[in-house]
Design an enzyme around this catalytic site. Structure first.
Site, PDB file in Angstrom:
ATOM      1  N   CYS A  21       0.842  -1.197   0.000  1.00  0.00           N
ATOM      2  CA  CYS A  21       0.000   0.000   0.000  1.00  0.00           C
ATOM      3  C   CYS A  21       0.883   1.254   0.000  1.00  0.00           C
ATOM      4  O   CYS A  21       1.478   1.574  -1.015  1.00  0.00           O
ATOM      5  CB  CYS A  21      -0.968  -0.036   1.182  1.00  0.00           C
ATOM      6  SG  CYS A  21      -2.366   1.090   1.012  1.00  0.00           S
ATOM      7  N   HIS A  38      -3.371  -5.551  -0.066  1.00  0.00           N
ATOM      8  CA  HIS A  38      -2.832  -6.058   1.200  1.00  0.00           C
ATOM      9  C   HIS A  38      -2.825  -7.587   1.167  1.00  0.00           C
ATOM     10  O   HIS A  38      -3.784  -8.234   1.594  1.00  0.00           O
ATOM     11  CB  HIS A  38      -3.677  -5.562   2.379  1.00  0.00           C
ATOM     12  CG  HIS A  38      -3.515  -4.114   2.683  1.00  0.00           C
ATOM     13  ND1 HIS A  38      -2.677  -3.651   3.675  1.00  0.00           N
ATOM     14  CD2 HIS A  38      -4.077  -3.020   2.115  1.00  0.00           C
ATOM     15  CE1 HIS A  38      -2.734  -2.332   3.715  1.00  0.00           C
ATOM     16  NE2 HIS A  38      -3.576  -1.921   2.775  1.00  0.00           N
ATOM     17  N   GLU A  76      -1.408  -9.655   3.013  1.00  0.00           N
ATOM     18  CA  GLU A  76      -1.344 -10.289   4.335  1.00  0.00           C
ATOM     19  C   GLU A  76      -2.703 -10.778   4.820  1.00  0.00           C
ATOM     20  O   GLU A  76      -2.786 -11.712   5.629  1.00  0.00           O
ATOM     21  CB  GLU A  76      -0.748  -9.330   5.370  1.00  0.00           C
ATOM     22  CG  GLU A  76      -1.594  -8.126   5.718  1.00  0.00           C
ATOM     23  CD  GLU A  76      -1.347  -6.912   4.838  1.00  0.00           C
ATOM     24  OE1 GLU A  76      -1.688  -5.788   5.253  1.00  0.00           O
ATOM     25  OE2 GLU A  76      -0.815  -7.100   3.719  1.00  0.00           O
TER      26      GLU A  76
END
Length: 660
Positions: free
Chosen positions: A411, A584, A586
């Site tokens: 990001c 993102h 993750e």
């Protein structure tokens, strides 16, 4: 439908979310479905957060930890991230209930109904109107499966946020008390997580805090069936007897959740203390289930304490003082390091400590920060908001680019990498983001046209979005397509393209596709295009008007959205590993199914990226290529040669003392 409620007492931060997730894992392993054993148990999980915010989106990470983002764009508490990771499920925004949502935030909320006249002129009160709305919401959403399978939900696990005694929790506690009566005996089990401290002065386990917590809970209309006691060590038998006597809970229903090296031990602790049997007894499910099968969890937890070969990752961020602010990133790094059998060591670097101003104001902090950065095997710059520390993140990206250190920017981490490249390579000294300098003459990052500058909550580009690879042989595409535990599905242009998240093993087998293992993410090749779906949370994006100049100078935008105007992935082709992503990754990483980009970062930091990409996508094959456990020499990114041994079943779970 059976319901399991998890509450907490004495203090916050005891691990209710991990406990609720572990209970879900345990019950799923027992194979519940329609009160009979079945390998496809259906579960649902709820997080009840009594704060008045509509969601977690506008909260500071320092106050509430990270904001976890769901596929549907819901910005929720980090505990829902634990639910998804532990249970390998996909939740929705409706699985997170807040006071704000109940009162006004959603269509059909209490205030909305009052304005429509649905209450027929009655005085609208907390009881029954708010409490009824909470119960109706739970009952409605609990019936919706979140595991992608067909059939009714067997068990719904509910976590009540906060601590018993909080004023804002009272409507929820009253609603849950009424709800237990609504669903009837044998359908509702209450597990209370409490603290049994050990005073260092006398070394005695103290039960009084838990006694008072249970008394407060019972005073509000709820009686616990099971106590899950957090302590540094296992509870003594006499302590369990005392708790049983004063809390009116059977001694066999008192579980100890003592400190463990990593949270993967928690489902095993519950199993070993027969927590599932206690739950089944309360829910009238005795004799309808089997013993929990937790072979994978047992192996993972045992492995977790055995690896010794470290990989150092520098985390350059704004909120490094609180690890929960980057919880999903920590988990994703752990999943990747475990898959590659490496001990993860996180070097926390406050981004502002890398800046020139700190060199003058606090030279010791400046030197320490740069020493950590220069000693890292890889660098990760996570997302964030605001201009504090941005210059330090830019310097970290520059150091990684110039010194060929593996770099992953997420990001804002991608955006600062683009800004740094424009400044250093294109010689645009004032290149910047309009977030930090609205008047910059060279805006590399701009505010999204559809964004709102007046309302902050829920106005970002949120949720699952599609990214199309522009270059087939770029590192990111290779990692996603050839990475670990993933599936490549070849579909002709005339074929129907199903929803990515509804693709089943049966569908893959019917299509004669390659299936390595149970998978976390599908990469679909549609005709000549390859795309992935990842979760987003941002207001700013790379300026499409700058793309041509940046690419002519050597930067490669290898992933774009469906319009080709929004940049999703950026790479430096001639760098060992320099990748920035607007999304993102993750949020979708799972134990045993790591995110490909995190896997690539760890592999590059260990000098194993080429082996990873060239491999067929399984840890076993990678181990074979690396010698299958035979000691060998390996060159790390810093140029140091270390003896390496790829263990068949080893991993570490420590991040500088932080339990992960």
């Amino acid at each position: 439908m059976k319901y399991v409620l998890v509450t907490g007492g004495v203090v916050s931060g005891l691990g209710k979310g991990v406990t609720a997730s572990s209970i879900g894992v345990l019950l799923k392993a027992c194979g519940l479905r329609n009160c009979q054993y079945h390998p496809n148990t259906h579960f649902n999980l709820f997080g009840l957060d009594p704060y008045l915010n509509t969601d977690a989106g506008t909260m500071s990470p320092f106050e509430h930890g990270e904001v976890f983002v769901l596929d549907d764009g819901g910005e929720v508490d980090l505990d829902l991230g634990n639910y998804e990771r532990f249970m390998d499920i996909k939740l929705t925004r409706d699985n997170n209930i807040t006071t704000g949502k109940i009162y006004q935030a959603s269509v059909g909320s209490v205030i909305d109904k009052e304005r429509k006249g649905d209450y027929l002129g009655k005085t609208v009160q907390v009881v029954p109107h708010i409490t009824d709305e909470i119960q109706d919401w739970i009952e409605r959403v609990a019936m919706i499966p979140v595991d992608g399978k067909e059939g009714p939900v067997d068990v719904c696990v509910i976590e009540l946020g906060g601590t018993i005694g909080d004023i804002e929790s009272m409507p929820f506690i009253e609603a849950l008390g009424q709800f237990s009566y609504r669903v009837g005996p044998g359908n509702f089990c209450l597990i209370h997580v409490s603290l049994v401290p050990v005073l260092n002065v006398v070394g005695e386990q103290k039960t009084k805090p838990t006694q008072h917590s249970v008394r407060g809970l019972r005073g509000q209309g709820l009686t616990p069936n099971i106590l899950a006691c957090r302590s540094t060590v296992a509870l003594d038998d006499n302590v369990k007897g005392k708790l049983s006597q004063f809390c009116h809970v059977p001694e066999q229903n008192i579980i100890t959740l003592y400190d463990v090296p990593n949270i993967w031990h928690i489902p095993l602790l519950l199993r070993d203390q027969k927590a599932h049997e206690a739950i089944f007894k309360v829910l009238n499910l005795q004799g309808t289930t089997k013993e929990p099968l937790l072979k994978e969890w047992t192996s993972r937890a045992e492995i977790c304490d055995g690896l010794h070969e470290p990989v150092r990752i520098a985390m350059v961020g704004k909120y490094t003082g609180l690890s929960d602010a980057y919880l999903s990133i920590l988990k994703a790094l752990l999943h990747a390091s475990v898959d590659l059998r490496k001990k993860l060591v996180i070097d926390w670097i406050p981004a502002c400590d890398l800046e020139d101003a700190t060199e003058k104001e606090n030279p010791d902090a400046y030197k320490a920060a740069w020493k950590l950065l220069k000693g890292a095997d890889g660098i990760l710059v996570p997302g964030g908001f605001g201009n504090r520390g941005v210059q330090g993140k830019i310097l970290a990206a520059k150091y990684a680019r110039e010194h060929r250190i593996p770099y992953l920017g997420i990001c804002l981490g991608m955006q600062v990498a683009v800004i740094e490249f424009a400044r250093s390579v294109l010689n645009l000294r004032d290149a910047n983001s309009t977030e930090f300098d609205p008047n910059t003459k060279n805006p590399c990052v701009i505010f999204m046209p559809e964004g709102s500058k007046t309302h902050m909550g829920g106005t970002m580009r949120l949720g699952s979005r599609r990214t199309y690879f522009q270059i087939k042989d770029c590192k990111s595409a290779k990692l996603f397509i050839c990475g670990f535990n993933y599936v490549e599905i070849i579909i002709s242009k005339a074929s129907y393209v199903p929803q990515v998240y509804n693709i089943t093993s049966a569908f893959i087998e019917q299509r004669c596709c390659r299936l390595a293992k149970p998978f976390a993410l599908c990469v679909i090749r549609y005709g000549n295009r390859t795309f992935i779906d990842e979760r987003h949370r941002h207001r700013y994006e790379v300026n499409p008007d700058m793309i041509a100049r940046l690419e002519n100078a050597g930067l490669s935008f290898t992933g774009k959205d469906e319009t080709s105007q929004r940049m999703e992935i950026v790479e430096l082709p001639n760098h060992p590993y320099f990748i920035g992503v607007q999304f993102h990754p993750e949020y979708k990483s799972r134990p045993g199914k790591p995110s490909p980009l995190f896997l690539g970062l760890i592999a590059a930091a260990c000098g194993q990226l080429d082996t990873l990409i060239q491999g067929s996508g399984s840890q076993g094959n990678l181990s074979a290529k690396l010698g299958n456990g035979i000691a060998m020499e390996k060159v790390y990114q810093k140029g140091t040669t270390k003896p390496a041994k790829v263990l068949s079943d080893g991993l570490y779970s420590y991040c500088n003392g932080v339990q992960v």
